[in-house]
Design a protein around this motif. Sequence first.
Motif, PDB file in Angstrom:
ATOM      1  N   ALA A   1      17.419   2.626 -12.079  1.00 28.38           N
ATOM      2  CA  ALA A   1      17.264   4.035 -12.458  1.00 28.38           C
ATOM      3  C   ALA A   1      16.318   4.689 -11.450  1.00 28.38           C
ATOM      4  N   PRO A   2      16.445   6.019 -11.274  1.00 29.86           N
ATOM      5  CA  PRO A   2      15.613   6.691 -10.264  1.00 29.86           C
ATOM      6  C   PRO A   2      14.111   6.566 -10.509  1.00 29.86           C
ATOM      7  N   ASP A   3      13.745   6.249 -11.749  1.00 33.54           N
ATOM      8  CA  ASP A   3      12.305   6.091 -12.011  1.00 33.54           C
ATOM      9  C   ASP A   3      11.947   4.625 -12.282  1.00 33.54           C
ATOM     10  N   ALA A   4      12.818   3.714 -11.873  1.00 34.89           N
ATOM     11  CA  ALA A   4      12.496   2.283 -12.057  1.00 34.89           C
ATOM     12  C   ALA A   4      11.514   1.837 -10.981  1.00 34.89           C
ATOM     13  N   TRP A   5      10.805   0.797 -11.254  1.00 34.80           N
ATOM     14  CA  TRP A   5       9.760   0.349 -10.316  1.00 34.80           C
ATOM     15  C   TRP A   5      10.329  -0.076  -8.969  1.00 34.80           C
ATOM     16  N   GLY A   6       9.517   0.147  -7.931  1.00 34.95           N
ATOM     17  CA  GLY A   6       9.832  -0.357  -6.604  1.00 34.95           C
ATOM     18  C   GLY A   6       9.000  -1.600  -6.326  1.00 34.95           C
ATOM     19  N   ALA A   7       9.032  -2.043  -5.083  1.00 34.27           N
ATOM     20  CA  ALA A   7       8.313  -3.275  -4.742  1.00 34.27           C
ATOM     21  C   ALA A   7       6.804  -3.142  -4.966  1.00 34.27           C
ATOM     22  N   ILE A   8       6.245  -1.966  -4.639  1.00 28.45           N
ATOM     23  CA  ILE A   8       4.798  -1.797  -4.852  1.00 28.45           C
ATOM     24  C   ILE A   8       4.476  -1.974  -6.337  1.00 28.45           C
ATOM     25  N   GLY A   9       5.327  -1.416  -7.182  1.00 28.53           N
ATOM     26  CA  GLY A   9       5.137  -1.580  -8.624  1.00 28.53           C
ATOM     27  C   GLY A   9       5.163  -3.053  -9.021  1.00 28.53           C
ATOM     28  N   ALA A  10       6.089  -3.803  -8.416  1.00 25.56           N
ATOM     29  CA  ALA A  10       6.212  -5.229  -8.752  1.00 25.56           C
ATOM     30  C   ALA A  10       4.991  -6.016  -8.258  1.00 25.56           C
ATOM     31  N   TRP A  11       4.556  -5.727  -7.028  1.00 27.13           N
ATOM     32  CA  TRP A  11       3.371  -6.454  -6.515  1.00 27.13           C
ATOM     33  C   TRP A  11       2.144  -6.144  -7.382  1.00 27.13           C
TER      34      TRP A  11
ATOM     35  N   GLY B   1       4.820 -11.914  -1.304  1.00 24.57           N
ATOM     36  CA  GLY B   1       6.217 -12.329  -1.248  1.00 24.57           C
ATOM     37  C   GLY B   1       6.614 -13.305  -2.357  1.00 24.57           C
ATOM     38  N   ASP B   2       5.620 -13.860  -3.066  1.00 27.09           N
ATOM     39  CA  ASP B   2       5.960 -14.677  -4.244  1.00 27.09           C
ATOM     40  C   ASP B   2       6.669 -13.810  -5.285  1.00 27.09           C
ATOM     41  N   VAL B   3       6.254 -12.546  -5.351  1.00 26.82           N
ATOM     42  CA  VAL B   3       6.804 -11.631  -6.355  1.00 26.82           C
ATOM     43  C   VAL B   3       8.064 -10.947  -5.828  1.00 26.82           C
ATOM     44  N   GLU B   4       8.011 -10.533  -4.579  1.00 27.68           N
ATOM     45  CA  GLU B   4       9.200  -9.935  -3.952  1.00 27.68           C
ATOM     46  C   GLU B   4       9.054  -9.992  -2.442  1.00 27.68           C
TER      47      GLU B   4
ATOM     48  N   GLY C   1      -6.778  -9.779  -4.930  1.00 22.95           N
ATOM     49  CA  GLY C   1      -5.870  -8.970  -4.119  1.00 22.95           C
ATOM     50  C   GLY C   1      -4.697  -9.791  -3.631  1.00 22.95           C
ATOM     51  N   CYS C   2      -3.656  -9.095  -3.186  1.00 21.32           N
ATOM     52  CA  CYS C   2      -2.499  -9.781  -2.596  1.00 21.32           C
ATOM     53  C   CYS C   2      -2.780 -10.052  -1.127  1.00 21.32           C
ATOM     54  N   ASN C   3      -2.245 -11.157  -0.622  1.00 19.84           N
ATOM     55  CA  ASN C   3      -2.335 -11.425   0.817  1.00 19.84           C
ATOM     56  C   ASN C   3      -0.958 -11.302   1.463  1.00 19.84           C
ATOM     57  N   PHE C   4      -0.968 -11.110   2.784  1.00 22.02           N
ATOM     58  CA  PHE C   4       0.261 -10.864   3.549  1.00 22.02           C
ATOM     59  C   PHE C   4       0.978 -12.131   4.000  1.00 22.02           C
ATOM     60  N   ASN C   5       0.235 -13.217   4.177  1.00 17.97           N
ATOM     61  CA  ASN C   5       0.813 -14.356   4.898  1.00 17.97           C
ATOM     62  C   ASN C   5       0.748 -15.690   4.169  1.00 17.97           C
ATOM     63  N   GLY C   6       0.504 -15.650   2.873  1.00 13.36           N
ATOM     64  CA  GLY C   6       0.435 -16.903   2.125  1.00 13.36           C
ATOM     65  C   GLY C   6      -1.021 -17.289   1.875  1.00 13.36           C
ATOM     66  N   ASN C   7      -1.259 -17.966   0.758  1.00 15.77           N
ATOM     67  CA  ASN C   7      -2.634 -18.360   0.413  1.00 15.77           C
ATOM     68  C   ASN C   7      -3.254 -19.228   1.499  1.00 15.77           C
TER      69      ASN C   7
ATOM     70  N   THR D   1      -0.775  -0.877  -3.105  1.00 15.33           N
ATOM     71  CA  THR D   1      -0.552  -1.720  -4.280  1.00 15.33           C
ATOM     72  C   THR D   1      -1.810  -1.820  -5.137  1.00 15.33           C
ATOM     73  N   SER D   2      -2.983  -1.990  -4.520  1.00 20.56           N
ATOM     74  CA  SER D   2      -4.198  -2.131  -5.333  1.00 20.56           C
ATOM     75  C   SER D   2      -4.521  -0.808  -6.030  1.00 20.56           C
ATOM     76  N   LEU D   3      -4.247   0.327  -5.366  1.00 18.27           N
ATOM     77  CA  LEU D   3      -4.498   1.615  -6.025  1.00 18.27           C
ATOM     78  C   LEU D   3      -3.604   1.778  -7.250  1.00 18.27           C
ATOM     79  N   TRP D   4      -2.340   1.387  -7.100  1.00 22.72           N
ATOM     80  CA  TRP D   4      -1.417   1.529  -8.230  1.00 22.72           C
ATOM     81  C   TRP D   4      -1.765   0.522  -9.338  1.00 22.72           C
ATOM     82  N   ALA D   5      -2.201  -0.663  -8.944  1.00 24.83           N
ATOM     83  CA  ALA D   5      -2.622  -1.656  -9.948  1.00 24.83           C
ATOM     84  C   ALA D   5      -3.833  -1.132 -10.722  1.00 24.83           C
ATOM     85  N   GLY D   6      -4.777  -0.531 -10.000  1.00 26.85           N
ATOM     86  CA  GLY D   6      -5.979   0.000 -10.657  1.00 26.85           C
ATOM     87  C   GLY D   6      -5.653   1.165 -11.580  1.00 26.85           C
TER      88      GLY D   6
END
Length: 412
Positions: free
Chosen positions: A229-239, A201-204, A135-141, A272-277
């Motif tokens: 583009a209106p259907d291009a990925w947002g930050a959640i997509g990038a994470w 935040g490493d990714v965005e 999973g992603c963390n909020f404050n750094g490893n 983010t984890s739901l979209w990743a899954g």
Amino acid sequence: MRFTSLLAAASLAVGSAAAQTIKPANYDESKVGSHPLPDPLMDHDGGKVTDAKAWQSRRRAEVFELFQTHVYGRSPAKPEKMLFEVTKSEPKALDGKATRNEVTIYLTGKKDGPSLSLLVFVPNAAKGPVPAFLGCNFNGNHAVHADPGITLNTRWMRNSPDKKNVVDNRATEASRGSEAGRWQVEMIIAKGFALATYYYGDVEADHAEGWKTGLRAALAKDGANTQFAPDAWGAIGAWAWGLSRALDYLETDRAIDARHVAVIGHSRLGKTSLWAGASDERFALVISNNSGEGGAAISRRDFGETVAVLNKNFPHWFCGNYKKYSEHPETLPVDMHELIALAAPRPIYIASAEEDKWADPKGEFLAGKFAEPVYALFKKAGTGVTDWPSVNQPVGDFIGYHLRTGKHDVTA
Ligand code: GCU
């Protein structure tokens, strides 16, 4: 986590969207209103999906396409070349109970391109490859465990309200282990699992302009000048994409059983984890913790946070098209029970917290509940209940759910 100051800053940054007036949040169940939900089994041509094969071969792709187009945006394919570098390794971490590795993942396969640092703990008692939580963390490893050997993250980070852990948008030594309660590294290791995590935040960097120095600009044709583009990925997509790249690495790590990796996340990182899954079916189990609006909570329910609030305060999280649904979320061609259904037939777990009304705990339950018809195609049992369970009564089989006492957080 609630980031009031960030909310204020982010809403100023969105121009016309900021002018939109947002009504106070509704917390009265009798005022939620009722809107019929889209039927996950009704396909594009109005036909009914009646078996698992039709879901897998046809309908699943339609639902996924709707989420890409209207909610999270479209993410790029896996890069042709991946590059991993183990930068640090400690075979006797956690009093000898675990091996701790740090792996740099070069996200475009190039050393001068964007990268993330994956922290991996593996139990030393393991006799073979072990399942893992990722999973992603909020404050750094370095915030995940107080272990002083973990490299301190030096990238942009949201200032901490304590004015100690993160100062001038950089983490300080004081922040080591500050997020440890959410990760339970010792418990995970004692149970025989590995844990892998990266700082989102490493990714965005998580603010409206963060993409300009992150992965999305690095992959865009015109870099930081790009008009998405209106259907291009947002930050959640990038994470979420970063989580898939982390899984690419885990597939190469012989200590890990990469066919049994659970993707987990809290709050925005639960979205983010739901979209990743949903995007990457290699994840064997999907876990959403307090993911709320734009995550597990049904968007058509007017309770707590709304699509309008998300779009106003966090314009960078979702795709451009999502902004069209601020006023009328009932016109969204999908709702979040279908996001849950995209995990089928894999198990999914939805965790809510009683005091986290902003995230609409009941709406999170209902998304699991209304995903059941898709799980039924695979003969998998869902929540196993008809009504929203009371506090501390975990339910469910392939769709797990619990409502925990307490606040918006991850606890042991
Ligand atoms: C805010 C936001 C939520 C989000 C949460 C978090 O409260 O409104 O949608 O889940 O932050 O990520 O902590």
